[in-house]
Scaffold this active site. Structure first.
Site, mmCIF file in Angstrom:
data_model
loop_
_atom_site.group_PDB
_atom_site.id
_atom_site.type_symbol
_atom_site.label_atom_id
_atom_site.label_comp_id
_atom_site.label_asym_id
_atom_site.label_seq_id
_atom_site.Cartn_x
_atom_site.Cartn_y
_atom_site.Cartn_z
ATOM 1 N N HIS A 100 -37.785 16.341 33.757
ATOM 2 C CA HIS A 100 -37.499 16.995 32.472
ATOM 3 C C HIS A 100 -38.480 18.145 32.285
ATOM 4 O O HIS A 100 -39.613 18.084 32.744
ATOM 5 C CB HIS A 100 -37.657 15.988 31.314
ATOM 6 C CG HIS A 100 -36.979 16.447 30.065
ATOM 7 N ND1 HIS A 100 -37.597 17.261 29.142
ATOM 8 C CD2 HIS A 100 -35.728 16.223 29.618
ATOM 9 C CE1 HIS A 100 -36.744 17.506 28.160
ATOM 10 N NE2 HIS A 100 -35.609 16.906 28.415
ATOM 11 N N ASP A 128 -29.945 11.340 30.804
ATOM 12 C CA ASP A 128 -28.678 11.330 31.553
ATOM 13 C C ASP A 128 -28.594 10.232 32.605
ATOM 14 O O ASP A 128 -27.534 10.044 33.200
ATOM 15 C CB ASP A 128 -28.499 12.700 32.227
ATOM 16 C CG ASP A 128 -28.287 13.785 31.190
ATOM 17 O OD1 ASP A 128 -29.102 14.726 31.140
ATOM 18 O OD2 ASP A 128 -27.341 13.660 30.397
HETATM 19 C C1 SDX Z 1 -31.252 17.563 29.906
HETATM 20 O O1 SDX Z 1 -34.532 20.592 27.855
HETATM 21 C C2 SDX Z 1 -34.003 19.587 27.349
HETATM 22 O O2 SDX Z 1 -34.443 19.022 26.344
HETATM 23 C C3 SDX Z 1 -32.753 19.093 28.053
HETATM 24 C C4 SDX Z 1 -32.176 17.780 27.560
HETATM 25 C C5 SDX Z 1 -31.605 17.892 26.178
HETATM 26 O O3 SDX Z 1 -31.529 16.861 25.486
HETATM 27 O O4 SDX Z 1 -31.132 18.996 25.812
HETATM 28 O O5 SDX Z 1 -33.162 16.776 27.582
HETATM 29 C C6 SDX Z 1 -31.006 17.324 28.448
HETATM 30 O O6 SDX Z 1 -30.887 18.593 30.403
HETATM 31 C C7 SDX Z 1 -32.034 16.536 30.687
HETATM 32 C C8 SDX Z 1 -32.250 16.962 32.196
HETATM 33 C C9 SDX Z 1 -30.950 16.655 32.948
HETATM 34 N N1 SDX Z 1 -31.009 17.240 34.297
HETATM 35 C C10 SDX Z 1 -31.158 16.434 35.393
HETATM 36 O O7 SDX Z 1 -31.302 15.213 35.375
HETATM 37 C C11 SDX Z 1 -31.096 17.193 36.717
HETATM 38 C C12 SDX Z 1 -32.231 16.718 37.623
HETATM 39 N N2 SDX Z 1 -33.506 17.207 37.068
HETATM 40 C C13 SDX Z 1 -34.078 18.394 37.654
HETATM 41 O O8 SDX Z 1 -33.111 19.344 37.983
HETATM 42 C C14 SDX Z 1 -35.273 18.894 36.849
HETATM 43 O O9 SDX Z 1 -36.074 17.828 36.602
HETATM 44 C C15 SDX Z 1 -35.070 19.670 35.571
HETATM 45 C C16 SDX Z 1 -34.094 20.775 35.729
HETATM 46 C C17 SDX Z 1 -34.633 18.773 34.476
HETATM 47 C C18 SDX Z 1 -36.431 20.245 35.248
HETATM 48 O O10 SDX Z 1 -36.744 21.125 36.292
HETATM 49 P P1 SDX Z 1 -38.189 21.739 36.408
HETATM 50 O O11 SDX Z 1 -38.636 22.266 35.091
HETATM 51 O O12 SDX Z 1 -38.212 22.641 37.588
HETATM 52 O O13 SDX Z 1 -39.079 20.472 36.694
HETATM 53 P P2 SDX Z 1 -40.621 20.497 36.908
HETATM 54 O O14 SDX Z 1 -41.212 21.866 36.784
HETATM 55 O O15 SDX Z 1 -41.169 19.409 36.038
HETATM 56 O O16 SDX Z 1 -40.754 20.046 38.449
HETATM 57 C C19 SDX Z 1 -42.009 19.558 38.887
HETATM 58 C C20 SDX Z 1 -41.827 19.202 40.342
HETATM 59 C C21 SDX Z 1 -41.264 20.329 41.203
HETATM 60 O O17 SDX Z 1 -41.707 20.046 42.518
HETATM 61 P P3 SDX Z 1 -42.795 21.083 43.225
HETATM 62 O O18 SDX Z 1 -42.184 22.463 43.084
HETATM 63 O O19 SDX Z 1 -44.030 20.912 42.349
HETATM 64 O O20 SDX Z 1 -42.934 20.579 44.600
HETATM 65 O O21 SDX Z 1 -40.849 18.122 40.456
HETATM 66 C C22 SDX Z 1 -39.764 18.557 41.236
HETATM 67 C C23 SDX Z 1 -39.776 20.076 41.183
HETATM 68 O O22 SDX Z 1 -39.143 20.631 42.352
HETATM 69 N N3 SDX Z 1 -38.543 18.006 40.618
HETATM 70 C C24 SDX Z 1 -37.685 17.208 41.227
HETATM 71 C C25 SDX Z 1 -36.720 16.886 40.266
HETATM 72 N N4 SDX Z 1 -37.031 17.483 39.115
HETATM 73 C C26 SDX Z 1 -38.166 18.187 39.330
HETATM 74 N N5 SDX Z 1 -37.632 16.751 42.507
HETATM 75 C C27 SDX Z 1 -36.592 15.928 42.806
HETATM 76 N N6 SDX Z 1 -35.617 15.556 41.928
HETATM 77 C C28 SDX Z 1 -35.662 16.035 40.656
HETATM 78 N N7 SDX Z 1 -34.706 15.668 39.793
#
Ligand code: SDX
Length: 393
Positions: A270, A327
């Site tokens: 998130h 989700d």
């Molecule tokens: C919603 O914003 C909101 O409030 C949204 C929401 C709402 O109510 O409106 O809460 C609803 O959209 C919830 C999120 C739903 N999406 C997913 O479940 C899709 C999977 N999640 C990822 O795509 C991701 O976690 C995001 C898009 C939600 C956040 O992406 P970020 O901001 O890039 O995450 P981050 O900066 O915290 O990542 C930190 C690290 C990174 O690795 P490094 O670059 O440091 O090596 O964690 C990794 C990211 O690549 N990472 C993941 C991951 N999510 C982040 N690695 C594997 N699987 C994942 N799901």
């Protein structure tokens, strides 16, 4: 030292903003709507009470709630020309594309509502909140070739939706109170979440003077993405793939660590939460209750639990603060309620609508609001001389 000028955007020009609606503490997993803890609202309110709270910054008393409920009943129908419009979509049309088109078209069918939507926000909000539910149910009935079931004023907001979705001329749908309660809880949990992607889209479109319908339609389109609201559908596809692959968790965990795949571990991570998403925890706890009441054995629930266990104990994910978000388990409840996977994000939009309206209202009522215009840091070519066509290599 890059030779580029970094412009001071100032908070009014960028997408950040002040708001009185929702408070999030991402480190402690706290979520409050208008100061009330999500745990209290999800366990003790109706969705329409929370919608009223988001719009008015107060929980409605009995009279206010009855008036709001009456308005929702009065505006449940959509113009019959919209029903014929619905007929023109191909059978396989995505319910989210139908929703965004139909909501945008409300401007043509109810132009008086665009005149000054803030003049009577209850009327504006109840019309949208009621009609979006009808549009959603009608799009589902159309997609499965069943006759449309019209709203009934003797049913609650959630009961009406379930009846419009599942009632048929040959087998009346029994609206079970437990299912209505589960749907109320799910819609409340989705009702607002401060400045997420889709809410920012609603504010951004509204900041140009765009009408409320086109702003909400923009929010629906932003929510559709699998990184945002579309994740609930992507989670089920991921769990089904693991199930089909003989519960080969290892393969999917390895895939999730591949940074080239942006849609890796759906339902985890998130932008704000660095611990458990409180909404996901509430939904996970509700899963067992609903699956038992409905006697619904879902192999995906065990797979979800096992996957969560593996992720929460894997240093790669732990070091990145990746926890289940809203989700991860919501799709399992929707499946238990009989809602098809391609309608999951529509359910998210139904829940989020009051939050979008409240945020749009707050933005439009703020005299300080300017058109959103985030700036950039230019890293392209420096100035260069023009080259006539004949001299170009
Ligand atoms: C919603 O914003 C909101 O409030 C949204 C929401 C709402 O109510 O409106 O809460 C609803 O959209 C919830 C999120 C739903 N999406 C997913 O479940 C899709 C999977 N999640 C990822 O795509 C991701 O976690 C995001 C898009 C939600 C956040 O992406 P970020 O901001 O890039 O995450 P981050 O900066 O915290 O990542 C930190 C690290 C990174 O690795 P490094 O670059 O440091 O090596 O964690 C990794 C990211 O690549 N990472 C993941 C991951 N999510 C982040 N690695 C594997 N699987 C994942 N799901």
């Amino acid at each position: 030292d890059t030779g580029y000028t970094v412009y001071d955007t100032g908070y009014k020009n960028s997408a950040s903003c002040c708001s009185t609606i929702t408070y999030l503490d991402g480190d402690r997993g706290i979520l409050r709507y208008r100061g009330y803890n999500i745990e209290d609202l999800a366990s003790r309110c109706l969705f329409i009470e929370v919608a009223y709270l988001l719009l008015h910054n107060k929980l409605p008393n009995r009279v206010e709630l009855e008036n709001f409920r009456t308005m929702l009943e009065e505006h449940a129908l959509i113009h019959e020309d919209m029903v014929h419009f619905l007929d023109k979509f191909p059978p396989h049309a995505s319910p989210m594309s139908i929703l965004s088109v139909m909501v945008n078209s409300l401007h043509n069918f109810y132009p008086e509502m665009s005149a000054d939507p803030l003049e009577n926000i209850d009327l504006t909000a109840s019309r949208l909140i009621s009609k979006i539910r009808t549009i959603a149910a009608f799009s589902y009935k159309k997609s499965i070739g069943q006759p449309l079931v019209y709203p009934r004023n003797d049913l609650s907001y959630c009961g009406n939706f379930l009846n419009m979705m599942f009632d048929t001329p040959v087998r009346p749908y029994i609206v079970l109170p437990e299912i209505v309660a589960a749907l109320n809880k799910l819609l409340i949990l989705h009702a607002d979440h401060e400045q997420n992607c889709s809410t920012s889209a609603v504010r951004l479109v509204g900041s140009s003077g765009g009408n409320l319908y086109s702003s909400i339609s923009a929010g629906i389109n932003a929510l559709w993405g699998p990184l945002h609201g579309g994740a609930n559908e992507a989670v089920i596809h991921m769990l089904e793939a693991i199930h089909k692959d003989n519960n080969n968790y290892k393969k999917y965990i390895a895939k999730a660590k591949d940074r080239r795949d942006p849609f890796r571990l759906s339902g985890f991570g998130h932008r704000v939460y660095r611990t458990f998403d409180p909404r996901g925890t509430i939904i996970k706890d509700a899963c067992d209750g609903i699956l038992t009441i409905l006697n619904f054995e879902d192999p995906l629930m065990d797979i979800a639990r096992n996957l969560e266990e593996i992720v929460l104990n894997d240093p790669y994910f732990v070091s990145r603060n990746l926890y289940p978000n809203i989700d991860f388990y919501s799709g399992i409840i929707y499946r238990a309620l009989g809602i098809p996977t391609n309608m999951f994000t529509v359910m998210f939009a139904l829940g989020r609508l009051p939050g979008w309206i409240a945020q749009w209202k707050e933005m439009r009522e703020d005299p300080e609001t300017k058109i959103y215009r985030p700036r950039q840091i230019y890293i392209g070519s420096p100035a260069r001389e023009f080259v006539p066509l004949g001299q170009r290599t």
